[in-house]
Design an enzyme around this catalytic site. Structure first.
Site, PDB file in Angstrom:
ATOM      1  N   ASP A  35      -6.864  36.210 -15.470  1.00  0.00           N
ATOM      2  CA  ASP A  35      -6.086  37.198 -16.027  1.00  0.00           C
ATOM      3  C   ASP A  35      -4.620  37.346 -15.353  1.00  0.00           C
ATOM      4  O   ASP A  35      -4.349  37.172 -14.370  1.00  0.00           O
ATOM      5  CB  ASP A  35      -6.828  38.377 -15.976  1.00  0.00           C
ATOM      6  CG  ASP A  35      -6.407  39.546 -16.968  1.00  0.00           C
ATOM      7  OD1 ASP A  35      -5.754  39.191 -17.684  1.00  0.00           O
ATOM      8  OD2 ASP A  35      -6.939  40.491 -16.650  1.00  0.00           O
ATOM      9  N   ARG A  39       1.511  39.333 -17.605  1.00  0.00           N
ATOM     10  CA  ARG A  39       2.276  40.302 -16.855  1.00  0.00           C
ATOM     11  C   ARG A  39       3.085  39.572 -15.750  1.00  0.00           C
ATOM     12  O   ARG A  39       4.181  39.951 -15.358  1.00  0.00           O
ATOM     13  CB  ARG A  39       1.172  41.156 -16.103  1.00  0.00           C
ATOM     14  CG  ARG A  39       0.899  42.582 -16.869  1.00  0.00           C
ATOM     15  CD  ARG A  39      -0.506  42.887 -16.158  1.00  0.00           C
ATOM     16  NE  ARG A  39      -1.727  42.220 -16.628  1.00  0.00           N
ATOM     17  CZ  ARG A  39      -2.715  42.489 -15.934  1.00  0.00           C
ATOM     18  NH1 ARG A  39      -2.901  43.444 -14.907  1.00  0.00           N
ATOM     19  NH2 ARG A  39      -3.807  41.808 -16.377  1.00  0.00           N
ATOM     20  N   TRP A  40       2.645  38.263 -15.453  1.00  0.00           N
ATOM     21  CA  TRP A  40       3.314  37.360 -14.412  1.00  0.00           C
ATOM     22  C   TRP A  40       4.862  37.243 -15.255  1.00  0.00           C
ATOM     23  O   TRP A  40       5.620  37.148 -14.483  1.00  0.00           O
ATOM     24  CB  TRP A  40       2.546  36.093 -14.403  1.00  0.00           C
ATOM     25  CG  TRP A  40       3.151  35.101 -13.409  1.00  0.00           C
ATOM     26  CD1 TRP A  40       3.207  35.022 -12.002  1.00  0.00           C
ATOM     27  CD2 TRP A  40       4.328  34.055 -13.854  1.00  0.00           C
ATOM     28  NE1 TRP A  40       3.915  33.827 -11.537  1.00  0.00           N
ATOM     29  CE2 TRP A  40       4.353  33.479 -12.923  1.00  0.00           C
ATOM     30  CE3 TRP A  40       4.395  33.715 -14.919  1.00  0.00           C
ATOM     31  CZ2 TRP A  40       5.260  32.107 -12.716  1.00  0.00           C
ATOM     32  CZ3 TRP A  40       5.310  32.500 -14.902  1.00  0.00           C
ATOM     33  CH2 TRP A  40       5.761  31.802 -13.957  1.00  0.00           C
ATOM     34  N   THR A  81     -13.353  35.099 -27.842  1.00  0.00           N
ATOM     35  CA  THR A  81     -13.567  35.347 -29.276  1.00  0.00           C
ATOM     36  C   THR A  81     -12.761  36.717 -29.435  1.00  0.00           C
ATOM     37  O   THR A  81     -12.370  36.784 -30.756  1.00  0.00           O
ATOM     38  CB  THR A  81     -15.099  35.689 -29.444  1.00  0.00           C
ATOM     39  OG1 THR A  81     -15.646  36.798 -28.749  1.00  0.00           O
ATOM     40  CG2 THR A  81     -16.014  34.411 -29.565  1.00  0.00           C
ATOM     41  N   GLU A  82     -12.539  37.563 -28.345  1.00  0.00           N
ATOM     42  CA  GLU A  82     -11.762  38.638 -28.776  1.00  0.00           C
ATOM     43  C   GLU A  82     -10.046  38.331 -28.764  1.00  0.00           C
ATOM     44  O   GLU A  82      -9.312  38.878 -29.457  1.00  0.00           O
ATOM     45  CB  GLU A  82     -11.749  39.559 -27.840  1.00  0.00           C
ATOM     46  CG  GLU A  82     -13.027  40.321 -28.028  1.00  0.00           C
ATOM     47  CD  GLU A  82     -14.339  39.608 -27.446  1.00  0.00           C
ATOM     48  OE1 GLU A  82     -14.008  38.867 -26.603  1.00  0.00           O
ATOM     49  OE2 GLU A  82     -15.435  39.624 -27.983  1.00  0.00           O
ATOM     50  N   ASN A  83      -9.847  36.985 -28.284  1.00  0.00           N
ATOM     51  CA  ASN A  83      -8.226  36.822 -28.267  1.00  0.00           C
ATOM     52  C   ASN A  83      -7.818  36.312 -29.471  1.00  0.00           C
ATOM     53  O   ASN A  83      -6.515  36.376 -29.600  1.00  0.00           O
ATOM     54  CB  ASN A  83      -8.043  35.502 -27.276  1.00  0.00           C
ATOM     55  CG  ASN A  83      -8.265  35.906 -25.705  1.00  0.00           C
ATOM     56  OD1 ASN A  83      -8.533  34.964 -24.765  1.00  0.00           O
ATOM     57  ND2 ASN A  83      -7.694  37.054 -25.387  1.00  0.00           N
ATOM     58  N   ARG A 203     -11.807  36.812 -10.471  1.00  0.00           N
ATOM     59  CA  ARG A 203     -11.229  37.349 -11.544  1.00  0.00           C
ATOM     60  C   ARG A 203      -9.828  38.010 -10.735  1.00  0.00           C
ATOM     61  O   ARG A 203      -9.727  38.556  -9.952  1.00  0.00           O
ATOM     62  CB  ARG A 203     -11.585  38.763 -12.283  1.00  0.00           C
ATOM     63  CG  ARG A 203     -10.684  39.406 -13.219  1.00  0.00           C
ATOM     64  CD  ARG A 203     -11.315  40.367 -14.302  1.00  0.00           C
ATOM     65  NE  ARG A 203     -10.357  40.480 -15.260  1.00  0.00           N
ATOM     66  CZ  ARG A 203     -10.666  40.792 -16.501  1.00  0.00           C
ATOM     67  NH1 ARG A 203     -12.018  41.031 -16.901  1.00  0.00           N
ATOM     68  NH2 ARG A 203      -9.934  41.158 -17.470  1.00  0.00           N
ATOM     69  N   ARG A 209     -13.646  44.238 -14.601  1.00  0.00           N
ATOM     70  CA  ARG A 209     -14.330  43.837 -15.796  1.00  0.00           C
ATOM     71  C   ARG A 209     -14.869  42.607 -15.937  1.00  0.00           C
ATOM     72  O   ARG A 209     -14.182  41.441 -15.517  1.00  0.00           O
ATOM     73  CB  ARG A 209     -13.247  44.017 -16.880  1.00  0.00           C
ATOM     74  CG  ARG A 209     -12.965  45.414 -17.199  1.00  0.00           C
ATOM     75  CD  ARG A 209     -12.321  45.576 -18.748  1.00  0.00           C
ATOM     76  NE  ARG A 209     -11.278  44.854 -18.779  1.00  0.00           N
ATOM     77  CZ  ARG A 209      -9.923  45.360 -18.338  1.00  0.00           C
ATOM     78  NH1 ARG A 209     -10.023  46.578 -17.923  1.00  0.00           N
ATOM     79  NH2 ARG A 209      -8.881  44.478 -18.273  1.00  0.00           N
ATOM     80  N   ILE A 210     -15.912  42.228 -16.743  1.00  0.00           N
ATOM     81  CA  ILE A 210     -16.479  41.155 -16.846  1.00  0.00           C
ATOM     82  C   ILE A 210     -16.067  40.479 -18.333  1.00  0.00           C
ATOM     83  O   ILE A 210     -16.149  39.303 -18.476  1.00  0.00           O
ATOM     84  CB  ILE A 210     -17.972  41.236 -16.882  1.00  0.00           C
ATOM     85  CG1 ILE A 210     -18.415  41.193 -15.527  1.00  0.00           C
ATOM     86  CG2 ILE A 210     -18.729  39.681 -17.392  1.00  0.00           C
ATOM     87  CD1 ILE A 210     -19.804  41.006 -15.154  1.00  0.00           C
TER      88      ILE A 210
HETATM   89  C1  FPP Z   1      -5.026  35.623 -19.702  1.00  0.00           C
HETATM   90  O1  FPP Z   1      -3.985  36.302 -19.311  1.00  0.00           O
HETATM   91  C2  FPP Z   1      -5.045  34.514 -20.046  1.00  0.00           C
HETATM   92  C3  FPP Z   1      -5.459  33.910 -21.185  1.00  0.00           C
HETATM   93  C4  FPP Z   1      -5.980  34.674 -22.285  1.00  0.00           C
HETATM   94  C5  FPP Z   1      -4.961  32.481 -21.495  1.00  0.00           C
HETATM   95  C6  FPP Z   1      -5.697  31.562 -20.361  1.00  0.00           C
HETATM   96  C7  FPP Z   1      -5.249  30.138 -20.444  1.00  0.00           C
HETATM   97  C8  FPP Z   1      -5.001  29.350 -19.746  1.00  0.00           C
HETATM   98  C9  FPP Z   1      -4.456  29.599 -18.320  1.00  0.00           C
HETATM   99  C10 FPP Z   1      -4.457  28.003 -20.136  1.00  0.00           C
HETATM  100  C11 FPP Z   1      -5.648  27.181 -19.932  1.00  0.00           C
HETATM  101  C12 FPP Z   1      -5.321  25.807 -20.574  1.00  0.00           C
HETATM  102  C13 FPP Z   1      -6.509  24.874 -20.887  1.00  0.00           C
HETATM  103  C14 FPP Z   1      -6.222  23.743 -21.278  1.00  0.00           C
HETATM  104  C15 FPP Z   1      -7.536  24.944 -20.071  1.00  0.00           C
HETATM  105  P1  FPP Z   1      -3.196  37.430 -20.228  1.00  0.00           P
HETATM  106  O2  FPP Z   1      -2.343  36.922 -21.358  1.00  0.00           O
HETATM  107  O3  FPP Z   1      -4.303  38.211 -20.740  1.00  0.00           O
HETATM  108  O4  FPP Z   1      -2.290  38.259 -19.466  1.00  0.00           O
HETATM  109  P2  FPP Z   1      -2.096  39.871 -19.375  1.00  0.00           P
HETATM  110  O5  FPP Z   1      -3.331  40.336 -19.117  1.00  0.00           O
HETATM  111  O6  FPP Z   1      -1.043  39.913 -18.158  1.00  0.00           O
HETATM  112  O7  FPP Z   1      -1.439  40.032 -20.672  1.00  0.00           O
END
Ligand code: FPP
Length: 260
Positions: A35, A39-40, A81-83, A203, A209-210
């Site tokens: 996660d 934000r990064w 599935t929520e993404n 996490r 959260r899970i």
């Molecule tokens: C959550 O950060 C991250 C994701 C939903 C995507 C994770 C995917 C990768 C790191 C790529 C993996 C690649 C392979 C091929 C396995 P967020 O976008 O929810 O961050 P935020 O909470 O700061 O908005």
């Protein structure tokens, strides 16, 4: 992940493990909720998708460290599935990113003996990604190294419903006596079949959260939350998580034999 394939003269996993860690008490299976990519990126004035690109690099090095240090399995939550409810551009970017990573990294995964599987409703993914997933799964299925599971279009509740449906179908067709269903036969219908349950869930980004991840499999996992955003996850943060894990007293619902 490109580097020279392992040879018999390479250092063993336990000798590569940082000396602060007890190599005999590492988790056999680590799960990660990656996660904080968005934000990064935001903190650097960059588009969110740049965070996902950086997240891939963090995942590659985490896989390498887990493998080098002697951890048997790594399961990463890449797309839930929520993404799908994210903006279309971000979803499309992620799908294309997964395709590109698979195309670019498959050779190294093969050389490094990684066994990769994608867990989730793969039918719902773009056709090209499904083909790349099938190819990578098949080509690495017999590999002897770390098991690398990428949860993609994955939802824990959906996985449980799917398992129940599969058992119900067997019962309806007369090949299964419902009275014989137990935890082992249920677990065999989950995507994670063949892997033991994660010992440690990490996490990132400070969220407790899970998030619908491995609801069955995490029943007895130790949980480590770090404030670090996923793209900044590195060997040192992994080591801290493992030190925290090694300090835990795992009782699995029983009593502590030392203090009782
Ligand atoms: C959550 O950060 C991250 C994701 C939903 C995507 C994770 C995917 C990768 C790191 C790529 C993996 C690649 C392979 C091929 C396995 P967020 O976008 O929810 O961050 P935020 O909470 O700061 O908005």
């Amino acid at each position: 992940m490109s580097r020279t394939p392992a040879t018999s003269t390479d250092l063993t996993a336990s000798s590569l493990c940082p000396p602060e860690l007890d190599s005999a008490r590492l988790p056999a299976h680590v799960a990660v909720i990656m996660d904080g990519n968005g934000r990064w990126a935001k903190a650097r004035g960059l588009p969110r998708v740049v965070g996902h690109q950086a997240g891939v690099e963090a995942l590659k090095s985490t896989l390498r460290q887990c493998s080098d240090w002697g951890i048997g399995a790594l399961t990463a939550y890449a797309f839930s599935t929520e993404n799908w409810s994210r903006p279309g551009d971000e979803v499309n970017f992620l799908m294309t990113l997964f395709e590109g990573v698979l195309q670019k990294e498959l050779r190294s995964l093969e050389e490094e003996q990684v066994r990769i599987r994608f867990l989730g409703d793969l039918d719902g993914l773009p056709e090209k990604l499904q083909q790349l997933i099938d190819d990578a799964t098949e080509r690495t299925a017999k590999n002897s190294g770390i098991h690398f599971n990428v949860c993609t279009n994955y939802g824990g509740r959906r996985e449980l419903v799917r398992a129940a449906q599969r058992l119900a179908k067997q019962a309806a067709s007369g090949t299964l006596d419902p009275e014989t269903i137990d935890e082992n036969s249920f677990a065999r219908e989950l995507f994670t079949v063949g892997d033991q349950d994660p010992d440690l869930l990490i996490r990132t980004s400070g969220e407790y959260r899970i998030s619908n991840f491995l609801l069955w499999q995490l029943a007895y996992a130790e949980i480590h939350v770090t404030d670090v955003f996923w793209p900044d996850f590195n060997a040192d943060v992994l080591k801290q998580a493992l030190l925290d894990y090694q300090g835990r007293n795992r009782r699995f619902g029983g009593l502590d034999p030392i203090t009782t």
